[in-house]
Design an enzyme around this catalytic site. Structure first.
Site, mmCIF file in Angstrom:
data_model
loop_
_atom_site.group_PDB
_atom_site.id
_atom_site.type_symbol
_atom_site.label_atom_id
_atom_site.label_comp_id
_atom_site.label_asym_id
_atom_site.label_seq_id
_atom_site.Cartn_x
_atom_site.Cartn_y
_atom_site.Cartn_z
ATOM 1 N N CYS A 99 0.880 -1.271 -0.068
ATOM 2 C CA CYS A 99 0.072 0.097 0.054
ATOM 3 C C CYS A 99 0.854 1.262 0.056
ATOM 4 O O CYS A 99 1.651 1.412 -0.971
ATOM 5 C CB CYS A 99 -1.207 -0.202 0.982
ATOM 6 S SG CYS A 99 -2.257 1.151 0.998
ATOM 7 N N HIS B 7 -4.112 -4.325 -0.365
ATOM 8 C CA HIS B 7 -3.663 -4.889 1.066
ATOM 9 C C HIS B 7 -3.624 -6.417 1.057
ATOM 10 O O HIS B 7 -4.829 -6.925 1.183
ATOM 11 C CB HIS B 7 -4.403 -4.372 2.049
ATOM 12 C CG HIS B 7 -4.400 -2.918 2.475
ATOM 13 N ND1 HIS B 7 -3.488 -2.788 3.479
ATOM 14 C CD2 HIS B 7 -4.905 -1.607 1.830
ATOM 15 C CE1 HIS B 7 -3.244 -1.247 3.611
ATOM 16 N NE2 HIS B 7 -4.405 -0.765 2.590
ATOM 17 N N GLU C 94 -3.157 -8.495 3.335
ATOM 18 C CA GLU C 94 -3.385 -9.147 4.447
ATOM 19 C C GLU C 94 -4.890 -8.991 4.821
ATOM 20 O O GLU C 94 -5.384 -9.511 5.996
ATOM 21 C CB GLU C 94 -2.629 -8.114 5.862
ATOM 22 C CG GLU C 94 -2.886 -6.651 5.962
ATOM 23 C CD GLU C 94 -2.548 -5.816 5.137
ATOM 24 O OE1 GLU C 94 -2.112 -6.144 3.892
ATOM 25 O OE2 GLU C 94 -2.533 -4.656 5.342
#
Lengths: 203, 262
Positions: A83, A181, A183
């Protein structure tokens, strides 16, 4: 050979903990890196990040982390930006005035041209061959940003569809950046991160 | 193409997930971790956690809860609301594992602090929560849960969004929240003139009302709560009924891929 250690640059970035949790979930050892000597033990270095480009670069500079990051990258070891961390890899950013970046991948960070915010799930369109990214072609990832990395074509691996396509993944050898992202991109992020860590820890 | 989002709203009171009716009457649902893990497993697009008794009791954000959720391995973006009173607390919420903070009380009492939060975290991390309704004269009003007062939307509030300090507005039909197909679409019509990115919440239960919400150009997400708590794979079921909407399609994945790594 000792087990690889994944380092995460610890400069107060919001998503460092979430990225670290995913790395742990994938079975890798990780550590936070916030001083020069920490870099010695690291196999792959992650630069996480949410927020504004100038304050992130300011934090890295104040903590004397810029040079160790550049030395680490110049040694050929993998560096991964996530990011805002991806944007920090660029030469500069126009966010809140002109700020110099890490300069690890040529390009400039500029305000999105086709929308004010790019928030939500979007489909990755791989435009270049990449052992890590190509298998994720057509999958959805979660984005949350208002500035984009404008890089020369040869470094662009993936884009997302918009009025003007937005750069999603950049890569220059072992320097890899993701605007989304991983994650919090559910199964898509999990699989891409698994491939990334497998390749970069095998390097 | 950027997808519109189906947001799972999880309302927490006294440490338990509750079914809320107009933020006035509550029925217990279960433990937050279990409810949130289900939404994550079923592939919801984002999870909105609102801890509704933090501000009322002058408590700080529930960092312990966010940390518990994040460490449990949730792979879905989390938006958190409850007890955020200043910039430091907002940053703490993000560090604990939330992707975005949702601000409500602070918008009423201290918009300058919202500006500080945005400067630190970026406007992309800030959602403004606006409980609204329509009065007898057809005027839209902004409701304050703490003082129970109704007031008109003001320029200061709107400028926070226009200036990019807040990226999206969570527009709540507070009186119809928790009721079936009750969202008052006149609110959306009255909000059209502001041209702001909206997450709609409150009484959006059926696929018909959700489709209508997603049809509106300024609606970027629709949040639903109670309906997702009563059946297995509720998210996929609902998404399969919304195939014509511009949202991420339902997906089913083999959990064994995760179990191998757990």
């Amino acid at each position: 050979m000792s087990a690889p250690i994944i380092g995460l640059v610890d400069y107060g970035a919001g998503n460092a903990a979430s990225v670290r949790r995913l790395i742990s979930k994938l079975g890798y050892r990780s550590r936070l890196v916030n001083k020069h000597e920490d870099f010695e033990f690291v196999t792959v270095l992650f630069v996480p990040g949410v927020g504004a480009f100038p304050s992130a670069m300011e934090a890295l500079t104040k903590m004397n982390l810029v040079k160790p990051i550049l030395d680490f990258a110049n040694s050929g070891k993998p560096v991964v930006g996530v990011c805002l961390g991806m944007q920090l890899l660029a030469d500069s950013s126009e966010e809140m005035g002109l700020t110099k970046g890490l300069g690890l991948i040529p390009g400039e960070v500029k305000a999105l041209s086709s929308m004010e915010w790019h928030i939500g799930w979007n489909t990755l369109d791989c435009v270049g061959e990449c052992s890590i990214a190509s298998k994720s072609d057509g999958q959805n990832f979660y984005y949350n940003h208002s500035y984009e990395f404008q890089a020369p074509k040869e470094y662009i691996v993936g884009v997302v569809e918009a009025e003007n396509p937005i750069v999603s993944i950049v890569r220059k050898h072992n320097i890899f950046g993701m605007q989304f992202h991983p994650e919090i991109s559910q199964i898509s992020g999990f699989k891409l991160m698994r491939r990334l860590l497998e390749e970069f820890t095998d390097a | 193409m950027l997808k519109k989002r189906l947001t799972g709203a999880v309302t927490i009171r006294n440490g338990m997930v509750v079914q809320s009716f107009g933020y006035n009457r509550y029925l217990p649902i279960g433990k937050p971790k279990v409810v949130i893990e289900n939404l994550d497993r079923w592939g919801i697009d984002e999870i909105f956690i609102q801890v509704i008794d933090r501000s009322a009791k002058s408590l700080e954000p529930d960092i312990e809860l966010i940390d518990e959720i994040a460490t449990s391995g949730i792979l879905t973006p989390i938006m958190y609301a409850g007890g955020i009173q200043n910039e430091a607390q907002a940053a703490q919420v993000i560090r604990a594992g939330a992707e975005r903070v949702c601000i409500d009380t602070l918008l009423h009492i201290n918009p300058d602090e919202v500006e500080k939060i945005a400067k630190r975290l970026g406007g992309q991390a800030i959602v403004g929560s606006l409980p609204v309704g329509i009065d007898n004269n057809g005027i839209i009003y902004w409701y304050n849960y703490q003082t129970k007062e109704k007031r008109l939307l003001n320029d200061r509030l709107l400028s926070l969004v226009k200036d990019g300090l807040i990226s999206e507005i969570l527009l709540i039909d507070w009186q119809n929240e928790g009721f079936d197909e009750a969202f008052d679409f006149r609110i959306l019509e009255l909000f059209e003139k502001y041209n702001l990115p909206l997450i709609l919440f409150g009484g959006l239960t059926s696929e018909k009302t959700l489709k209508k919400a997603f049809d509106a150009p300024m609606v970027v997400a629709a949040a639903i709560g109670n309906r997702l708590n009563y059946s297995e794979h509720a998210v996929q079921t609902l998404k399969n009924q919304l195939t014509s909407a511009p949202i991420r399609t339902a997906y089913y994945h083999d959990r064994s891929i995760f179990k191998h790594y757990d």
